[in-house]
Write a protein that holds these residues in place. Structure first.
Motif, PDB file in Angstrom:
ATOM      1  N   VAL A  40       0.689  -1.243  -0.075  1.00  0.00           N
ATOM      2  CA  VAL A  40       0.144  -0.004  -0.027  1.00  0.00           C
ATOM      3  C   VAL A  40       0.835   1.443   0.050  1.00  0.00           C
ATOM      4  CG1 VAL A  40      -1.930  -1.012   1.111  1.00  0.00           C
ATOM      5  CG2 VAL A  40      -0.350  -0.200   2.419  1.00  0.00           C
ATOM      6  N   GLU A  41       2.338   1.219   0.084  1.00  0.00           N
ATOM      7  CA  GLU A  41       3.252   2.255  -0.204  1.00  0.00           C
ATOM      8  C   GLU A  41       2.793   3.122   1.231  1.00  0.00           C
ATOM      9  OE1 GLU A  41       5.922   2.284  -2.081  1.00  0.00           O
ATOM     10  OE2 GLU A  41       4.996   0.556  -2.914  1.00  0.00           O
ATOM     11  N   ASP A  42       2.509   2.771   2.080  1.00  0.00           N
ATOM     12  CA  ASP A  42       2.394   3.619   3.433  1.00  0.00           C
ATOM     13  C   ASP A  42       3.201   2.958   4.363  1.00  0.00           C
ATOM     14  OD1 ASP A  42       1.462   4.850   5.809  1.00  0.00           O
ATOM     15  OD2 ASP A  42      -0.589   4.691   5.332  1.00  0.00           O
ATOM     16  N   PRO A  43       4.263   3.916   4.668  1.00  0.00           N
ATOM     17  CA  PRO A  43       5.085   3.471   5.827  1.00  0.00           C
ATOM     18  C   PRO A  43       4.658   3.078   7.287  1.00  0.00           C
ATOM     19  CG  PRO A  43       5.703   5.643   4.842  1.00  0.00           C
ATOM     20  CD  PRO A  43       4.480   5.213   4.226  1.00  0.00           C
ATOM     21  N   MET A  44       3.149   3.641   7.249  1.00  0.00           N
ATOM     22  CA  MET A  44       2.796   3.359   8.589  1.00  0.00           C
ATOM     23  C   MET A  44       1.736   2.011   8.637  1.00  0.00           C
ATOM     24  SD  MET A  44       1.323   7.299   9.853  1.00  0.00           S
ATOM     25  CE  MET A  44       0.827   6.305  11.588  1.00  0.00           C
ATOM     26  N   ALA A  45       1.731   1.666   7.306  1.00  0.00           N
ATOM     27  CA  ALA A  45       1.079   0.351   7.234  1.00  0.00           C
ATOM     28  C   ALA A  45       1.530  -0.749   8.049  1.00  0.00           C
ATOM     29  CB  ALA A  45       0.914  -0.037   5.684  1.00  0.00           C
ATOM     30  N   ILE A  46       0.692  -1.715   8.537  1.00  0.00           N
ATOM     31  CA  ILE A  46       1.027  -2.904   9.148  1.00  0.00           C
ATOM     32  C   ILE A  46       0.153  -3.846   8.757  1.00  0.00           C
ATOM     33  CG2 ILE A  46       1.018  -4.196  11.298  1.00  0.00           C
ATOM     34  CD1 ILE A  46       1.606  -1.602  12.761  1.00  0.00           C
ATOM     35  N   ALA A  47       0.812  -5.103   8.318  1.00  0.00           N
ATOM     36  CA  ALA A  47       0.074  -6.141   7.693  1.00  0.00           C
ATOM     37  C   ALA A  47      -0.417  -7.000   8.513  1.00  0.00           C
ATOM     38  CB  ALA A  47       0.840  -6.879   6.547  1.00  0.00           C
ATOM     39  N   LEU A  48      -1.751  -7.309   8.797  1.00  0.00           N
ATOM     40  CA  LEU A  48      -2.222  -7.682   9.755  1.00  0.00           C
ATOM     41  C   LEU A  48      -1.996  -9.459   9.770  1.00  0.00           C
ATOM     42  CD1 LEU A  48      -5.901  -6.160   9.994  1.00  0.00           C
ATOM     43  CD2 LEU A  48      -3.671  -6.020  11.568  1.00  0.00           C
ATOM     44  N   ASP A  49      -1.550  -9.756   8.801  1.00  0.00           N
ATOM     45  CA  ASP A  49      -1.070 -11.337   8.536  1.00  0.00           C
ATOM     46  C   ASP A  49       0.433 -11.292   8.900  1.00  0.00           C
ATOM     47  OD1 ASP A  49       0.032 -10.057   6.391  1.00  0.00           O
ATOM     48  OD2 ASP A  49      -0.917 -11.623   4.934  1.00  0.00           O
ATOM     49  N   ASP A  50       1.264 -10.390   9.304  1.00  0.00           N
ATOM     50  CA  ASP A  50       2.365 -10.538   9.451  1.00  0.00           C
ATOM     51  C   ASP A  50       2.791  -9.313  10.848  1.00  0.00           C
ATOM     52  OD1 ASP A  50       5.264 -10.672   9.789  1.00  0.00           O
ATOM     53  OD2 ASP A  50       5.741  -9.802   7.802  1.00  0.00           O
ATOM     54  N   LEU A  51       2.829  -9.918  11.787  1.00  0.00           N
ATOM     55  CA  LEU A  51       3.016  -8.861  13.042  1.00  0.00           C
ATOM     56  C   LEU A  51       4.078  -9.266  13.824  1.00  0.00           C
ATOM     57  CD1 LEU A  51      -0.832  -9.134  14.153  1.00  0.00           C
ATOM     58  CD2 LEU A  51       0.127  -7.301  13.025  1.00  0.00           C
ATOM     59  N   ARG A  52       5.289  -9.574  13.296  1.00  0.00           N
ATOM     60  CA  ARG A  52       6.269  -9.988  13.879  1.00  0.00           C
ATOM     61  C   ARG A  52       7.140  -8.687  14.393  1.00  0.00           C
ATOM     62  NH1 ARG A  52       8.913 -13.309   9.161  1.00  0.00           N
ATOM     63  NH2 ARG A  52       7.780 -11.551   8.172  1.00  0.00           N
ATOM     64  N   ASP A  53       7.020  -7.839  13.665  1.00  0.00           N
ATOM     65  CA  ASP A  53       7.863  -6.520  14.333  1.00  0.00           C
ATOM     66  C   ASP A  53       6.926  -5.527  14.924  1.00  0.00           C
ATOM     67  OD1 ASP A  53      10.430  -7.545  13.534  1.00  0.00           O
ATOM     68  OD2 ASP A  53      10.107  -6.964  11.445  1.00  0.00           O
ATOM     69  N   THR A  54       5.754  -5.925  15.571  1.00  0.00           N
ATOM     70  CA  THR A  54       4.872  -4.924  16.047  1.00  0.00           C
ATOM     71  C   THR A  54       4.665  -5.368  17.506  1.00  0.00           C
ATOM     72  OG1 THR A  54       2.907  -6.413  15.615  1.00  0.00           O
ATOM     73  CG2 THR A  54       3.594  -4.921  13.798  1.00  0.00           C
TER      74      THR A  54
END
Length: 120
Positions: A40-54
């Motif tokens: 989505v080209e949004d640096p604030m985006a967090i993919a809900l299917d990859d939460l390893r670095d959150t």
């Protein structure tokens, strides 16, 4: 602090499966560093299917609609700011660094730190 949204409100406007970093200051480190590897080209985006670095957080504001995840580096920086705030607060001034860190997310510490944990 720590934003929590009702189910179904975790999308970046119109993009299923993504949410945004909910750092309370609004200063997401990935935006500042222009790091964005999400489709989505949004640096604030967090993919809900990859939460390893959150870090999952829960907001004390029941009406919050901002999010419930922060990038690990955003959370770490925000947590350090809250710990610094505790150094100037009431009985926490006499706590060691270790005690501040141990007590921060307990009722004992949060009762003192909640002013530094405001929801954006």
């Amino acid at each position: 602090m720590a934003p929590r949204r009702p189910n179904g409100m975790d999308n970046i406007v119109g993009i299923e499966g993504y949410t945004r970093c909910c750092v309370p200051s609004g200063d997401c480190l990935r935006v500042q560093q222009r790091i964005g590897s999400h489709p989505v080209e949004d640096p604030m985006a967090i993919a809900l299917d990859d939460l390893r670095d959150t870090v999952r957080v829960t907001c004390n504001n029941e009406l919050c609609t901002i999010g419930r995840y922060m990038h690990r580096e955003c959370f770490d920086q925000w947590e350090q700011a809250v710990l610094s705030y505790l150094k100037t607060c009431g009985r926490a001034r006499s706590w060691s660094e270790r005690q501040r860190h141990q007590n921060l997310w307990t009722k004992k510490g949060y009762d003192l730190a909640y002013k530094a944990c405001g929801c954006k």
